[in-house]
Enzyme design. Structure first.
Site, PDB file in Angstrom:
ATOM      1  N   HIS A 170      16.688 -22.858  45.522  1.00 40.25           N
ATOM      2  CA  HIS A 170      18.083 -23.197  45.173  1.00 40.25           C
ATOM      3  C   HIS A 170      19.026 -22.213  45.881  1.00 40.25           C
ATOM      4  O   HIS A 170      19.675 -21.368  45.248  1.00 40.25           O
ATOM      5  CB  HIS A 170      18.183 -23.076  43.653  1.00 40.25           C
ATOM      6  CG  HIS A 170      19.425 -23.598  43.011  1.00 40.25           C
ATOM      7  ND1 HIS A 170      20.696 -23.274  43.426  1.00 40.25           N
ATOM      8  CD2 HIS A 170      19.581 -24.417  41.952  1.00 40.25           C
ATOM      9  CE1 HIS A 170      21.574 -23.864  42.633  1.00 40.25           C
ATOM     10  NE2 HIS A 170      20.918 -24.562  41.733  1.00 40.25           N
ATOM     11  N   GLU A 273      19.901 -26.758  48.988  1.00 37.88           N
ATOM     12  CA  GLU A 273      18.629 -26.494  48.324  1.00 37.88           C
ATOM     13  C   GLU A 273      17.503 -27.305  48.972  1.00 37.88           C
ATOM     14  O   GLU A 273      17.601 -28.523  49.100  1.00 37.88           O
ATOM     15  CB  GLU A 273      18.760 -26.845  46.844  1.00 37.88           C
ATOM     16  CG  GLU A 273      19.937 -26.125  46.184  1.00 37.88           C
ATOM     17  CD  GLU A 273      20.196 -26.595  44.761  1.00 37.88           C
ATOM     18  OE1 GLU A 273      19.228 -26.880  44.043  1.00 37.88           O
ATOM     19  OE2 GLU A 273      21.374 -26.693  44.376  1.00 37.88           O
TER      20      GLU A 273
HETATM   21  C1  BG6 Z   1      21.999 -27.685  41.007  1.00 41.82           C
HETATM   22  C2  BG6 Z   1      22.110 -28.953  40.217  1.00 41.82           C
HETATM   23  O1  BG6 Z   1      20.798 -27.692  41.707  1.00 41.82           O
HETATM   24  O2  BG6 Z   1      22.012 -26.567  40.115  1.00 41.82           O
HETATM   25  C3  BG6 Z   1      23.373 -28.921  39.357  1.00 41.82           C
HETATM   26  O3  BG6 Z   1      22.114 -30.066  41.100  1.00 41.82           O
HETATM   27  C4  BG6 Z   1      23.387 -27.667  38.495  1.00 41.82           C
HETATM   28  O4  BG6 Z   1      23.441 -30.084  38.577  1.00 41.82           O
HETATM   29  C5  BG6 Z   1      23.205 -26.446  39.382  1.00 41.82           C
HETATM   30  O5  BG6 Z   1      24.617 -27.595  37.804  1.00 41.82           O
HETATM   31  C6  BG6 Z   1      23.188 -25.122  38.638  1.00 41.82           C
HETATM   32  O6  BG6 Z   1      22.263 -25.137  37.622  1.00 41.82           O
HETATM   33  P1  BG6 Z   1      22.126 -23.911  36.655  1.00 41.82           P
HETATM   34  O7  BG6 Z   1      21.102 -24.336  35.627  1.00 41.82           O
HETATM   35  O8  BG6 Z   1      21.647 -22.757  37.492  1.00 41.82           O
HETATM   36  O9  BG6 Z   1      23.489 -23.653  36.082  1.00 41.82           O
END
Ligand code: BG6
Length: 305
Positions: A170, A273
């Protein structure tokens, strides 16, 4: 006197002039260096927090309020989402993006050669509460710092049942002003718009960000390039084992709601990502393995960008 965790890591795994361990952001991290490039990797979540290529500036965005050891994943760097991407497909009470991004991983190996340095971390998913995840697997993340930064997440199904795996590296890329960047490499790809899942649009041309964006591009195995006029550079994200790419920026309202971005944090990153998500689900039979790889590099801004 007993060694501190960082002393023990240095005693077992430091590599002279190439890898040392320190306490940063309130937790143990590995500091890697190779021919002018540096990277920082936290043992919590096996999360890369920083990558500065030789002669360049930081490629990864990290929240100014980032702290390890809070029980939550750090916002920024390269969190590892595993063994599911996003909300759990059947049970919304389970943690979003799986359960390894806030957990402590085990360092198993480091090496330093003339062409680069490498570290390997393991997460032992054989001891997970079956109520959380009723499978068994070995998970390894390797970080290799050469003229590029290569991150490889490998899963092996060590259990006796099939695993349907979704996951992501991510990656929070640091940008000067998110509304100025131009993201290419996804033209013509169909995507799931997570803000309107009923739609199945097709990308036309490059992506520019001027509002919240949360998309899973399907059939996308190619390199993605982020051209950043403010920082006068491009970032390339090359990959293998991934046919889906997530593009995410929370923009103002969601950015404020998240509460851990720092002031105006949303303006200074875009997440690209490297994923197996949406229809890109990896089915692992017992004994099968899958490798998800991402390689980051940077170059000059081309005049046409
Ligand atoms: C992204 C998702 O990968 O991560 C989003 O597509 C999400 O929907 C974002 O809001 C952040 O996620 P988190 O759980 O780290 O706040």
């Amino acid at each position: 006197m007993a060694m501190t965790p960082v002393e023990a890591l240095n005693a077992g795994f430091a590599q002279s002039g190439a890898i040392r361990f320190e306490t940063r952001f309130d937790g143990p991290v590995a500091c890697l260096s190779h021919r002018g490039s540096t990277a920082i990797v936290a043992l919590q979540g096996a999360q890369v927090l920083s990558y500065v290529p030789a002669g360049g500036t930081e490629l990864l965005w990290l929240s100014p309020v980032a702290r390890l050891g809070t029980g939550k994943a750090v916002r920024g760097g390269i969190p590892v989402c595993w063994p599911w991407f996003g909300p759990h497909p059947e049970d919304g009470s389970k943690p979003a993006h799986g359960f390894v991004r806030a957990a402590l991983w085990h360092l198993t190996a480091t090496s330093a050669e003339h062409d680069g340095v490498r570290m390997v971390l393991d997460f032992d998913a054989t001891a997970i509460d079956p109520a959380l995840w009723p499978h068994q697997a070995g998970v390894t993340l390797s970080v290799e710092l050469r003229d590029k930064l290569k991150v490889t997440l490998e899963t092996v199904n060590t259990g006796s049942t099939e695993i349907a795996l979704t996951q992501a590296l991510h990656t929070y890329l640091a940008v000067g002003e998110v509304c100025d960047v131009v993201i290419s490499g996804l033209d013509g790809r169909r995507y799931i718009d997570q803000l309107d899942p009923s739609a199945a649009p097709v990308q036309s041309g490059p992506i520019r960000i001027a509002a919240e964006v949360d998309r899973i591009y399907q059939g996308s195995s190619d390199t993605v390039t982020v051209a950043d006029p403010s920082l006068k550079r491009t970032i390339q994200i090359a990959k293998a084992g991934s046919a889906s790419t997530v593009v995410w920026n929370p923009w103002t309202v969601k950015g404020a709601r998240l509460g851990d971005l720092g002031a105006d944090g949303y303006r200074h990153f875009v997440c690209i990502e490297t994923a197996n998500a949406g229809a890109d689900i990896k089915t692992l039979r017992p004994g099968a393995r899958h490798s998800l790889m991402q390689e980051l590099s940077t170059g000059p801004l081309l005049k046409s960008a």
